[in-house]
Design a protein around this motif. Structure first.
Motif, mmCIF file in Angstrom:
data_model
loop_
_atom_site.group_PDB
_atom_site.id
_atom_site.type_symbol
_atom_site.label_atom_id
_atom_site.label_comp_id
_atom_site.label_asym_id
_atom_site.label_seq_id
_atom_site.Cartn_x
_atom_site.Cartn_y
_atom_site.Cartn_z
ATOM 1 N N ARG A 62 0.862 -1.182 0.000
ATOM 2 C CA ARG A 62 0.000 0.000 0.000
ATOM 3 C C ARG A 62 0.895 1.227 0.000
ATOM 4 O O ARG A 62 1.786 1.356 0.827
ATOM 5 C CB ARG A 62 -0.914 0.003 1.213
ATOM 6 C CG ARG A 62 -1.888 -1.147 1.184
ATOM 7 C CD ARG A 62 -3.252 -0.735 1.684
ATOM 8 N NE ARG A 62 -4.166 -1.857 1.549
ATOM 9 C CZ ARG A 62 -5.055 -1.970 0.581
ATOM 10 N NH1 ARG A 62 -5.167 -1.018 -0.321
ATOM 11 N NH2 ARG A 62 -5.841 -3.016 0.504
ATOM 12 N N ASP A 63 0.642 2.127 -0.934
ATOM 13 C CA ASP A 63 1.456 3.328 -1.030
ATOM 14 C C ASP A 63 0.999 4.370 -0.016
ATOM 15 O O ASP A 63 0.117 4.115 0.805
ATOM 16 C CB ASP A 63 1.434 3.879 -2.457
ATOM 17 C CG ASP A 63 0.054 4.331 -2.913
ATOM 18 O OD1 ASP A 63 -0.873 4.413 -2.092
ATOM 19 O OD2 ASP A 63 -0.098 4.609 -4.123
ATOM 20 N N ALA A 64 1.609 5.552 -0.071
ATOM 21 C CA ALA A 64 1.289 6.618 0.881
ATOM 22 C C ALA A 64 -0.159 7.074 0.778
ATOM 23 O O ALA A 64 -0.720 7.610 1.727
ATOM 24 C CB ALA A 64 2.228 7.806 0.667
ATOM 25 N N LEU A 91 10.553 0.467 1.022
ATOM 26 C CA LEU A 91 9.237 1.113 1.007
ATOM 27 C C LEU A 91 8.695 1.290 2.417
ATOM 28 O O LEU A 91 8.134 2.340 2.753
ATOM 29 C CB LEU A 91 8.252 0.290 0.172
ATOM 30 C CG LEU A 91 8.494 0.297 -1.336
ATOM 31 C CD1 LEU A 91 7.679 -0.804 -1.998
ATOM 32 C CD2 LEU A 91 8.157 1.649 -1.915
ATOM 33 N N HIS A 92 8.874 0.273 3.249
ATOM 34 C CA HIS A 92 8.394 0.342 4.632
ATOM 35 C C HIS A 92 9.117 1.452 5.390
ATOM 36 O O HIS A 92 8.493 2.222 6.128
ATOM 37 C CB HIS A 92 8.593 -1.003 5.324
ATOM 38 C CG HIS A 92 8.112 -1.034 6.726
ATOM 39 N ND1 HIS A 92 6.775 -1.028 7.049
ATOM 40 C CD2 HIS A 92 8.781 -1.053 7.910
ATOM 41 C CE1 HIS A 92 6.649 -1.046 8.357
ATOM 42 N NE2 HIS A 92 7.842 -1.057 8.908
ATOM 43 N N GLU A 129 10.515 4.163 4.128
ATOM 44 C CA GLU A 129 10.051 5.457 3.618
ATOM 45 C C GLU A 129 8.696 5.817 4.221
ATOM 46 O O GLU A 129 8.451 6.968 4.572
ATOM 47 C CB GLU A 129 9.937 5.414 2.099
ATOM 48 C CG GLU A 129 11.254 5.408 1.377
ATOM 49 C CD GLU A 129 11.098 5.224 -0.127
ATOM 50 O OE1 GLU A 129 9.953 5.239 -0.633
ATOM 51 O OE2 GLU A 129 12.132 5.047 -0.793
ATOM 52 N N LYS A 130 7.830 4.823 4.321
ATOM 53 C CA LYS A 130 6.497 5.066 4.860
ATOM 54 C C LYS A 130 6.570 5.483 6.327
ATOM 55 O O LYS A 130 5.843 6.361 6.780
ATOM 56 C CB LYS A 130 5.659 3.789 4.703
ATOM 57 C CG LYS A 130 4.185 3.995 4.803
ATOM 58 C CD LYS A 130 3.470 2.692 4.430
ATOM 59 C CE LYS A 130 1.988 2.836 4.444
ATOM 60 N NZ LYS A 130 1.310 1.586 4.114
ATOM 61 N N LYS A 131 7.477 4.866 7.078
ATOM 62 C CA LYS A 131 7.612 5.171 8.503
ATOM 63 C C LYS A 131 8.243 6.535 8.743
ATOM 64 O O LYS A 131 7.994 7.160 9.767
ATOM 65 C CB LYS A 131 8.447 4.093 9.202
ATOM 66 C CG LYS A 131 7.729 2.778 9.340
ATOM 67 C CD LYS A 131 6.549 2.927 10.261
ATOM 68 C CE LYS A 131 5.788 1.638 10.408
ATOM 69 N NZ LYS A 131 4.564 1.795 11.161
ATOM 70 N N THR A 158 7.899 9.228 6.708
ATOM 71 C CA THR A 158 7.097 10.304 6.134
ATOM 72 C C THR A 158 6.290 10.961 7.251
ATOM 73 O O THR A 158 5.648 10.285 8.046
ATOM 74 C CB THR A 158 6.136 9.764 5.062
ATOM 75 O OG1 THR A 158 6.899 9.132 4.048
ATOM 76 C CG2 THR A 158 5.308 10.871 4.458
ATOM 77 N N ALA A 189 1.797 12.763 4.712
ATOM 78 C CA ALA A 189 1.045 11.585 4.277
ATOM 79 C C ALA A 189 -0.437 11.930 4.106
ATOM 80 O O ALA A 189 -1.079 11.508 3.140
ATOM 81 C CB ALA A 189 1.222 10.443 5.266
ATOM 82 N N ARG A 218 -2.669 11.799 0.670
ATOM 83 C CA ARG A 218 -3.926 11.061 0.582
ATOM 84 C C ARG A 218 -5.032 11.971 0.068
ATOM 85 O O ARG A 218 -5.842 11.579 -0.771
ATOM 86 C CB ARG A 218 -4.318 10.494 1.950
ATOM 87 C CG ARG A 218 -3.732 9.138 2.234
ATOM 88 C CD ARG A 218 -4.371 8.491 3.439
ATOM 89 N NE ARG A 218 -4.201 9.262 4.665
ATOM 90 C CZ ARG A 218 -3.110 9.238 5.429
ATOM 91 N NH1 ARG A 218 -2.089 8.509 5.094
ATOM 92 N NH2 ARG A 218 -3.041 9.966 6.517
#
Length: 78
Positions: free
Chosen positions: A18-20, A43-44, A46-48, A50, A55, A59
């Motif tokens: 799942r992307d941002a 990816l994980h 980067e998500k953490k 952001t 974010a 969205r």
């Protein structure tokens, strides 16, 4: 004696995440499982890292139609 076929080419690995924006994405073409795992780890991370506000902004932008975005974008241009 039965004829043997040549071994099949290695199957490229795919990942799903799942992307941002919260949408499910798929990437493929990773030669090894380790390459795919490394990308998922990246990816994980980067998500953490952001910021939550960034974010949320991403969205919100992802939910806009092109017309809605253009109406917001146009006044900001000179």
């Amino acid at each position: 004696m039965a004829a043997r076929s040549a071994p099949a080419a290695p199957h490229p690995y795919s990942i799903r995440f799942r992307d941002a924006l919260g949408k499910q994405r798929e990437e493929s073409g990773y030669g090894t499982q380790d390459d795919a795992i490394e990308r998922l780890t990246q990816l994980h991370a980067e998500k953490k890292t952001t910021a939550p506000s960034l974010a949320a902004a991403r969205r919100e932008l992802g939910q806009l139609t092109v017309e809605e975005y253009a109406k917001q974008w146009r006044p900001r241009q000179r």
